[in-house]
Design an enzyme around this catalytic site. Structure first.
Site, PDB file in Angstrom:
ATOM      1  N   SER A 100       5.232   7.896 -16.692  1.00  9.82           N
ATOM      2  CA  SER A 100       5.717   8.732 -17.798  1.00  9.82           C
ATOM      3  C   SER A 100       5.770   7.970 -19.115  1.00  9.82           C
ATOM      4  CB  SER A 100       7.120   9.265 -17.486  1.00  9.82           C
ATOM      5  OG  SER A 100       7.155   9.883 -16.233  1.00  9.82           O
TER       6      SER A 100
HETATM    7  N1  SAH Z   1       8.569   8.084 -12.550  1.00  9.05           N
HETATM    8  C1  SAH Z   1       7.205   7.781 -12.280  1.00  9.05           C
HETATM    9  C2  SAH Z   1       6.364   8.999 -12.548  1.00  9.05           C
HETATM   10  C3  SAH Z   1       5.299   9.131 -11.551  1.00  9.05           C
HETATM   11  S1  SAH Z   1       4.401  10.652 -11.602  1.00  9.05           S
HETATM   12  C4  SAH Z   1       6.757   6.603 -13.106  1.00  9.05           C
HETATM   13  O1  SAH Z   1       7.427   6.286 -14.091  1.00  9.05           O
HETATM   14  O2  SAH Z   1       5.751   5.977 -12.787  1.00  9.05           O
HETATM   15  C5  SAH Z   1       5.267  11.612 -10.393  1.00  9.05           C
HETATM   16  C6  SAH Z   1       5.414  11.004  -9.041  1.00  9.05           C
HETATM   17  O3  SAH Z   1       6.043  11.984  -8.221  1.00  9.05           O
HETATM   18  C7  SAH Z   1       4.102  10.635  -8.359  1.00  9.05           C
HETATM   19  O4  SAH Z   1       4.167   9.327  -7.902  1.00  9.05           O
HETATM   20  C8  SAH Z   1       4.023  11.644  -7.208  1.00  9.05           C
HETATM   21  O5  SAH Z   1       3.344  11.146  -6.073  1.00  9.05           O
HETATM   22  C9  SAH Z   1       5.472  11.893  -6.926  1.00  9.05           C
HETATM   23  N2  SAH Z   1       5.750  13.145  -6.195  1.00  9.05           N
HETATM   24  C10 SAH Z   1       5.187  14.364  -6.372  1.00  9.05           C
HETATM   25  N3  SAH Z   1       5.703  15.241  -5.498  1.00  9.05           N
HETATM   26  C11 SAH Z   1       6.621  14.569  -4.752  1.00  9.05           C
HETATM   27  C12 SAH Z   1       7.487  14.918  -3.670  1.00  9.05           C
HETATM   28  N4  SAH Z   1       7.543  16.158  -3.174  1.00  9.05           N
HETATM   29  N5  SAH Z   1       8.284  13.961  -3.157  1.00  9.05           N
HETATM   30  C13 SAH Z   1       8.273  12.691  -3.639  1.00  9.05           C
HETATM   31  N6  SAH Z   1       7.468  12.296  -4.645  1.00  9.05           N
HETATM   32  C14 SAH Z   1       6.653  13.219  -5.199  1.00  9.05           C
END
Ligand code: SAH
Length: 222
Positions: free
Chosen positions: A71
């Site tokens: 993000s």
């Molecule tokens: N906070 C992270 C953002 C990653 S993008 C950062 O700063 O890097 C969103 C993340 O949510 C991804 O890694 C994706 O795999 C995860 N995600 C999506 N659906 C999910 C679920 N149902 N349970 C756990 N993680 C999930």
């Protein structure tokens, strides 16, 4: 966190570059000093592939593989600030560990972080970066975060970093009374949403339009 690491980096990954990012977030309206300090201390370049490290302190989202993104720093700061606005936090659940950068920021401003990720290699990488920079108050789970992490609930706060169409009911169940949930909600149009629990009532507040990857179902190994 380990001092030698957060002071490390040259040129585009240096401490000075990080300070500029912090100043920029302040100009964009981030006022929580704990959050700004955590951003200043945290080497965001370590959460990215080397080829992207030189862009780590731009205020922009960046790819982390597996079709996922780290993000934008402004959003990381804003979501953290919204969680903290209710006072100090002990137990916090994070859904969507991804690179672990948001996890690292959270871990510096609350007592304990419980973080859930559905893609195993992302979780493993995040775990090793957090270990490397000396963050120890985080526990990881490889699972579908739509179901929260009931074992350690209720949580004082929950942060979700992927967008569902609607707030998953199980996350509301695992929120402590007075607890705060920050989550992007929506499909084509998404809004960052703050939900505050008051007994059996959940007060929803739309904060601002955002763009997150979708919250998906099920956990996967690659
Ligand atoms: N906070 C992270 C953002 C990653 S993008 C950062 O700063 O890097 C969103 C993340 O949510 C991804 O890694 C994706 O795999 C995860 N995600 C999506 N659906 C999910 C679920 N149902 N349970 C756990 N993680 C999930």
């Amino acid at each position: 966190m380990r001092d030698d690491l957060w002071k490390s980096g040259i040129g585009m990954t240096s401490q000075r570059t990080r300070e500029r990012l912090m100043e920029r977030l302040f100009e964009e309206g981030i006022r929580n000093l704990q959050v700004l300090e955590a951003i200043r201390r945290t080497p965001r370049h370590l959460f990215l592939d080397e080829a992207l490290a030189h862009r780590a302190y731009e205020d922009t989202a960046l790819p982390i593989g597996h079709n996922q993104t780290l993000s934008q720093p402004y959003i990381v700061a804003r979501m953290t600030e919204l969680l903290l606005a209710g006072g100090p936090l002990d137990k916090v659940l994070e859904v969507g560990t991804g690179s672990g950068y948001q996890t690292a920021i959270l871990a510096q401003v609350v007592e304990r972080v419980f973080t859930v990720e559905r893609i195993l290699p992302l979780q493993e990488r995040a775990k090793s970066v957090l270990r490397e920079i000396g963050i120890r108050n985080v526990v990881f789970r490889h699972a579908d975060g739509n179901w929260g992490w009931p074992q350690y609930g209720p949580y004082d706060a929950i942060m979700v970093t992927a967008a569902p169409a609607e707030v998953p009911a199980e996350l509301l169940n695992q929120l402590a009374d007075g607890g705060r949930l920050v989550i992007p909600v929506g499909e084509r149009e998404q809004y960052l949403t703050l939900v505050v629990r008051e007994g059996d009532n959940f007060i929803h507040q739309r904060i601002e339009p955002v763009r997150f990857v979708p919250l998906l179902a099920g956990a996967i190994h690659s």
